[in-house]
Design an enzyme around this catalytic site. Structure first.
Site, PDB file in Angstrom:
ATOM      1  N   LYS A 207     -10.923   0.877   0.144  1.00  0.00           N
ATOM      2  CA  LYS A 207      -9.765   0.303  -0.536  1.00  0.00           C
ATOM      3  C   LYS A 207      -9.270  -0.811   0.374  1.00  0.00           C
ATOM      4  O   LYS A 207      -9.477  -0.772   1.581  1.00  0.00           O
ATOM      5  CB  LYS A 207      -8.668   1.351  -0.706  1.00  0.00           C
ATOM      6  CG  LYS A 207      -9.013   2.413  -1.735  1.00  0.00           C
ATOM      7  CD  LYS A 207      -7.800   3.263  -1.997  1.00  0.00           C
ATOM      8  CE  LYS A 207      -8.139   4.423  -2.914  1.00  0.00           C
ATOM      9  NZ  LYS A 207      -7.060   5.391  -2.966  1.00  0.00           N
TER      10      LYS A 207
ATOM     11  N   HIS B 110      -3.909  -3.056   3.043  1.00  0.00           N
ATOM     12  CA  HIS B 110      -2.794  -3.807   2.453  1.00  0.00           C
ATOM     13  C   HIS B 110      -1.636  -3.969   3.440  1.00  0.00           C
ATOM     14  O   HIS B 110      -1.685  -3.502   4.574  1.00  0.00           O
ATOM     15  CB  HIS B 110      -2.355  -3.196   1.123  1.00  0.00           C
ATOM     16  CG  HIS B 110      -1.927  -1.769   1.236  1.00  0.00           C
ATOM     17  ND1 HIS B 110      -0.764  -1.403   1.857  1.00  0.00           N
ATOM     18  CD2 HIS B 110      -2.521  -0.626   0.817  1.00  0.00           C
ATOM     19  CE1 HIS B 110      -0.644  -0.097   1.803  1.00  0.00           C
ATOM     20  NE2 HIS B 110      -1.703   0.408   1.190  1.00  0.00           N
TER      21      HIS B 110
ATOM     22  N   HIS C 297      -0.243  -1.055   5.384  1.00  0.00           N
ATOM     23  CA  HIS C 297      -1.034  -0.660   6.551  1.00  0.00           C
ATOM     24  C   HIS C 297      -0.775  -1.596   7.724  1.00  0.00           C
ATOM     25  O   HIS C 297      -0.891  -1.200   8.879  1.00  0.00           O
ATOM     26  CB  HIS C 297      -2.537  -0.658   6.219  1.00  0.00           C
ATOM     27  CG  HIS C 297      -2.923   0.441   5.285  1.00  0.00           C
ATOM     28  ND1 HIS C 297      -3.579   0.212   4.096  1.00  0.00           N
ATOM     29  CD2 HIS C 297      -2.726   1.779   5.358  1.00  0.00           C
ATOM     30  CE1 HIS C 297      -3.776   1.371   3.477  1.00  0.00           C
ATOM     31  NE2 HIS C 297      -3.268   2.331   4.223  1.00  0.00           N
TER      32      HIS C 297
HETATM   33  N1  ARG Z   1      -4.623   7.090   4.956  1.00  0.00           N
HETATM   34  C1  ARG Z   1      -3.231   7.315   4.704  1.00  0.00           C
HETATM   35  C2  ARG Z   1      -2.709   6.227   3.775  1.00  0.00           C
HETATM   36  O1  ARG Z   1      -3.244   5.154   3.727  1.00  0.00           O
HETATM   37  C3  ARG Z   1      -2.398   7.327   5.943  1.00  0.00           C
HETATM   38  C4  ARG Z   1      -2.741   8.411   6.927  1.00  0.00           C
HETATM   39  C5  ARG Z   1      -1.622   8.692   7.890  1.00  0.00           C
HETATM   40  N2  ARG Z   1      -1.972   9.661   8.877  1.00  0.00           N
HETATM   41  C6  ARG Z   1      -2.059  10.978   8.672  1.00  0.00           C
HETATM   42  N3  ARG Z   1      -2.408  11.745   9.657  1.00  0.00           N
HETATM   43  N4  ARG Z   1      -1.755  11.505   7.494  1.00  0.00           N
HETATM   44  O2  ARG Z   1      -1.713   6.439   3.104  1.00  0.00           O
END
Ligand code: ARG
Length: 568
Positions: free
Chosen positions: A126, A129, A132
């Protein structure tokens, strides 16, 4: 002995029966400088001495021996105010900066304890964005700030590299994708076919079933499924790394969600053994109603694991691997509930370190003029954002300073620095507006303003034909006691404690604002005083001060993850 200690000692000698160490914590820095550099309120002593605080203040004032560093003492009600000798003050601060140079501000506050920071963590296949970006930039600043105060930071990019999206992507690829197109356009092509999958699945729901089958194949180790999955991961990583390179960011670990595939069964068993798991509509959950939260989902009806299952497993693994003092998660505020829920599950499992799990949430990013949103179709791509910041910086440089050597490199450093700075300028919970015009304003409280101030300091040193290595620090500190110089020194003195404060609150903006304040004080000093035009000892002293400021601005920008060009 530092100033506070000397003052505390003098006070404790003036009142019998009170130890210097009990006094020192009570000494304050008045917000109004006309009330002295330090003040001691006598309220606390009232209990011990059984007298009215103003009376105590008066008695101490009459008895106290003025410490060497203090010029003047006065009493206002219950407060005793101390005015530090300016020359001694300047000397103390600057000598420290001159001695430590780039290391000034660092401390061993963290005692080498480890702190795990989970940040950036984009989802594979994905687009990366703008949300992030916030996680990346805030997490990276915290990583550096904690390191600088003596913690051992461990930066983890917890990639979203497993889950239903891959089943969908495999189906999409098989139906509408081809190798060349993916190789040519990488994530853009992957997101195109991913979006197409969703459009088509609306008309033809059997596509969803197919996607689920592919996910099961992945879980069962099917070679074709896993090869495709690995390929998608590699393609995404290539794009992510391009962005990380431009931001100057590295991680210590890239163990993402898929790393926990073979570790979750044991964790689910443990939750079950601890009698926390209950069945609900076929799924396995931990009931949290007692804590006013919806249940934490551990296993789906089909036995599949979920986002919280993986986070719980990862936390157990990290505790074992790093024995962290804190484990910090930097994500958008909309994940608050998710973290509150599974932190609770860890607590219920009986782990007292659940209180060392910290969610560090941040607000949303909105795009001021919306212009950026259409370029790449459905989503705003991070690279487009960085590119437009750099392009705009280039055109500003071409207009203001067309002969600048290394223009492209500097445009990159300033454009990207502006984006990072903008993101770190406010308390992280505030929403951020992405307004290029504003964040590239060289006169505002912006990245370019700070970088420009740093470059100005560098240019003064260059014009004075002085290298960092041969600056003469043997100066007459008494020549730096004018208001503007003193204000600069006051700020220099605050730097070490600002780093600690910002770490304790997980708030990089404390450093960002500090750096702006320092630049403003420096620019006033620059405006009020002639530096290169002055002579002899005065010139020498002022140049040394310029060096000190330059060093601290550089250091502040570095912990924020921002480059500091020497010329702009
Ligand atoms: N991949 C997740 C997202 O893009 C964020 C992960 C954050 N870290 C975690 N340990 N949950 O929303």
């Amino acid at each position: 002995m530092d100033f506070k200690e000397q003052i505390a000692l003098a006070i404790s000698k003036a009142v019998s029966d009170v130890d210097k160490n009990d006094i020192i914590g009570g000494i304050e820095v008045p917000s109004d400088l006309s009330m002295g550099d330090f003040a001691f309120p006598c309220f606390k002593l009232a209990k011990v001495l059984r007298k009215a605080p103003p009376l105590i203040a008066k008695e101490i004032f009459e008895k106290i021996q003025k410490p060497e560093c203090v010029d003047k003492i006065d009493v206002v009600n219950a407060y005793i105010n101390f005015y530090i000798n300016k020359k001694i003050f300047v000397e103390k601060i600057l000598s420290k900066v001159f001695e430590l140079r780039e290391d000034y501000g660092k401390s061993d506050y963290g005692n080498g304890k480890s702190i795990v920071i989970d940040y950036s963590s984009p989802n594979v296949a994905k687009p990366f964005h703008i949300g992030h970006l916030r996680s990346t930039v805030i997490g990276n600043a915290l990583y550096n700030i904690f390191n600088s105060i003596g913690f051992k930071s461990v930066g983890i990019n917890y990639l979203g590299d497993w889950g239903t999206q891959f089943g969908k992507l495999i189906v999409a690829y098989k139906n509408w994708g081809n190798k060349d197109a993916v190789e040519k356009d990488d994530i853009k092509e992957l997101s195109r076919i991913y979006v197409k999958f969703h459009d088509e699945a609306k008309k033809n729901p059997s596509l969803d079933d197919e996607a689920r089958l592919w996910l099961v194949k992945m879980q069962n180790g099917d070679k074709e499924a896993l090869d495709l999955w690995r390929w998608f991961v590699d393609i995404s990583m290539k794009e992510f790394n391009r962005i990380y390179d431009r931001l100057g960011i590295k991680f210590d670990s890239y163990k993402g969600e898929s790393f926990y595939n073979d570790k979750m069964a044991a964790v689910v068993d443990e939750i079950k053994e601890k009698k926390l798991l209950v069945e609900s509509e076929g799924a396995q959950i931990v009931d949290l109603s007692e804590f006013n939260m919806p249940p934490c989902l551990i296993l789906r009806r089909d036995g599949g694991t979920l986002y919280p299952t993986r986070d719980i497993s990862a936390a157990l693994y990290r505790k074992k691997t790093y024995d962290f003092a804190k484990c910090v998660y930097v994500t958008a505020i909309d994940q608050n509930l998710h973290f509150a829920q599974w932190f609770k599950v860890i607590e219920l499992m009986g782990y007292d370190w659940s209180e060392d799990l910290v969610h560090v949430p941040f607000g949303l990013v909105s795009l001021g003029d919306g212009k950026l949103s259409t370029r790449s179709g459905h989503v705003v791509l991070m690279e487009d954002i960085l590119n437009s910041a750099v392009e705009k910086t280039s055109s500003i440089i071409n207009e203001k300073n067309p002969d600048l050597p290394d223009k492209d490199k500097i445009a990159e450093e300033v454009g990207i620095g502006a984006v990072i700075f903008n993101d770190l300028y406010n308390s992280r919970i505030k929403n951020v507006v992405f307004d290029l015009e504003k964040m590239l304003n060289f006169d505002g409280e912006t990245g370019p303003y700070v970088q420009y101030t740093h470059a100005r300091a560098c240019s003064i040193l260059r014009k004075a034909q002085i290298n960092d290595s041969d600056i003469d620090f043997d100066i007459d500190f008494g020549l730096l006691t004018d208001d503007a110089s003193i204000d600069v020194c006051r700020l220099l003195e605050e730097y070490p404690s600002k780093l600690i404060d910002s770490a304790q609150k997980y708030e990089p903006y404390i450093v960002t604002r500090y750096v702006v304040d320092l630049c403003q004080a420096f620019n006033k000093f620059y405006h009020d005083n002639s530096i290169l035009g002055s002579d002899g000892d005065l010139k020498k002293a002022r140049i040394a001060l310029v060096y000190a400021v330059k060093t601290v601005i550089f250091s502040g920008l570095s912990v924020l993850g921002i480059k500091a060009p020497v010329e702009m």
